[in-house]
Each structure stands twice: as structure tokens, then as C-alpha cells.
Design an enzyme around this catalytic site. Sequence first.
Site, mmCIF file in Angstrom:
data_model
loop_
_atom_site.group_PDB
_atom_site.id
_atom_site.type_symbol
_atom_site.label_atom_id
_atom_site.label_comp_id
_atom_site.label_asym_id
_atom_site.label_seq_id
_atom_site.Cartn_x
_atom_site.Cartn_y
_atom_site.Cartn_z
ATOM 1 C CG ASN A 1 -1.968 -1.219 1.150
ATOM 2 O OD1 ASN A 1 -2.193 -1.711 0.128
ATOM 3 N ND2 ASN A 1 -2.629 -1.439 2.321
ATOM 4 C CB VAL A 2 1.227 4.055 -2.169
ATOM 5 C CG1 VAL A 2 1.688 3.101 -3.204
ATOM 6 C CG2 VAL A 2 -0.351 4.475 -2.851
ATOM 7 C CG HIS B 1 3.888 -1.540 -4.716
ATOM 8 N ND1 HIS B 1 2.670 -2.212 -4.989
ATOM 9 C CD2 HIS B 1 4.900 -2.425 -5.292
ATOM 10 C CE1 HIS B 1 2.999 -3.478 -5.548
ATOM 11 N NE2 HIS B 1 4.310 -3.513 -5.535
ATOM 12 C CB CYS C 1 17.097 14.810 -11.536
ATOM 13 S SG CYS C 1 16.416 15.868 -10.261
#
Length: 265
Positions: free
Chosen positions: A115-116, A132, A143
Amino acid sequence: MTSPADSTPDSPRAVPVPKSVLDLCTGARTITVLTGAGMSAESGVPTFRDDDTGLWARFDPAQLATPDAFEDDRALVFGWYLWRIAQLHHVQPNPGHVALARWERLADVRIVTQNVDDLHERAGSTTITHLHGSIVAMRCFLCDTPYDGPLPDPDDGDERVQPPTCAECGGPVRPGVVWFGEMLPEGAFDAAIEAVQQADVVLSVGTSGVVRPASLLPGFARSNGIPVIEINPDETAHSYDVDVAWRTTAAVGLPALVDALTAQR
Ligand code: OAD
């Protein structure tokens, strides 16, 4: 896109804990918990693959969750992630997240999540690997420099939002999640493997088990002789290869389990 209503998860109803689950967890000193989108479902965060309500039932990942998609239409992709960040402003950790944090009073509990969101952190868990990435950890698309400058207000509800630009190189800022075709964050999978190898028992909670390499972890545990308990209301891609499949939800099963373990003390 609409903002979700504020959501405060209810207390779970008590359910009996299967003896096989309790036996595997009693006395376990190191527990590794693999979590997926179902972990946060009862907080009001949509899963990806559930019929009708899953994000991938409503949105096309190829248009929103790949580097090509971001290059093709940055404003669409950035706006979609801001909408998901806005959802997180209106939800709380559910009793399952809280139970995992409580379990740390009894044992060494390590969380490896796909889960983010930050609901494990907000519940108080302290050892968390995000396979993730994190939706709120922005960085430069070109960059990779982390970005902690101002963001457009996620609650504005705009579908298309131009991303801010990187102070280092002027490149567009992107969410810190893993998109399809990208590598996991450096060191994350090694940390997950180590957490699994060191566990006395592994729990797999709320994941369909179809996205690699996270989906390999329960089988890796079993091939190392470490028992695996699945907590999921539905069958998954790895249900055939677990020691116990407990058909319950995260916010119901985990509090019942941690209450039972606490009562044994
Ligand atoms: P999925 O949406 O694929 O699966 C969610 C799982 O949660 C299903 O097995 C459901 O049965 C289960 N579930 C639903 N409600 C539940 C509840 N209340 N308690 C417990 N389980 C419940 O989500 P993930 O497996 O996490 O990747 O998906 C893996 C990855 O696919 C995500 O991290 C995301 C997505 O594409 C990226 O964005 C890189």
C-alpha cells in the site's frame, strides 16, 4: 472525480479466532505481516481489483500508472494521484491497522506493505517496508530529487493538475509510487525477504497475490518452512499455498486475533 465522505471506521464485531490461527501465532516472537489494498478497504480506501469498486475496474492503469502515461499527459496523471491523496485526508486507520500496532506490545511485528497510503504509520506501527513506495513522497520524474515543496490543494477536486517543477533540474514532480514497469524502491525487496526469513509466522492480509514480486513472498516463506496465514474474505492467487486461509476481513480478524493473544498473557 469526487472527494469521499469523511469516514470513521466502526469497531469490528467480535468473531471467534480459528484454533489453527491462534496456535500458529501463540508464542511467535517475530511476525511478518504482508498487507495489500484490502488492509485499508474498511478505512474507505478503494482496492484495485475488486469488481465494480476496485480502482482498476474504473480507471485504466495504462493511462494513469506508467511512466509513459505521465509523459503523455502529466496533468491527468498528477491530478489522479492528488485525488487519491485527498481520499487519504478523509480516512482513518481501521481496527485492523490498530490491532497490528497493538500486537507490537506482545511481539516483534514487521509490516511489508504494497500500500502507498500511510495508515499503518498513523495507527502506530513502527517497522514498515513500503514495496510500492509512498503516494505522498513526491520526487522529480527526471532526476529523482525528493520534492517537499508546496502542492496544489488536493481537496480542490480538479481532474487535471499540472505538477510542480523540481528546484534542481526543472523537471516535473511525480508521486513516489511504483508504476507498472518500474523497479521497487532500492532495498525494499531485500528488506521484505529478510523480514520473511526472520519470521516465526507470516500473515498475508488483503492482497489478491497477483503482482510480482510481492506475490512471491508467501511462497518464499512456505519454502523456508515458515507457516503462512491468509486473512482475506475471498480466495486469492496463493490461497492454495498457505497453512490456513481465514475468510474474514482485516478490521474484523486482526483485532480478534490480537485480543485473543493478549488474553493469553
Ligand atoms: P487488489 O485490489 O489486487 O486485491 C485486494 C484484495 O483485498 C482482494 O484479494 C480482496 O479479496 C481483498 N479484500 C477486500 N476487502 C478486504 C478486507 N476488508 N479485508 C481483507 N481483505 C480484503 O490489491 P493488491 O493485492 O494490494 O500496485 O494489489 C497489488 C498491487 O496492484 C497494488 O499495490 C497496486 C496494484 O496495481 C501498484 O500500484 C504498483
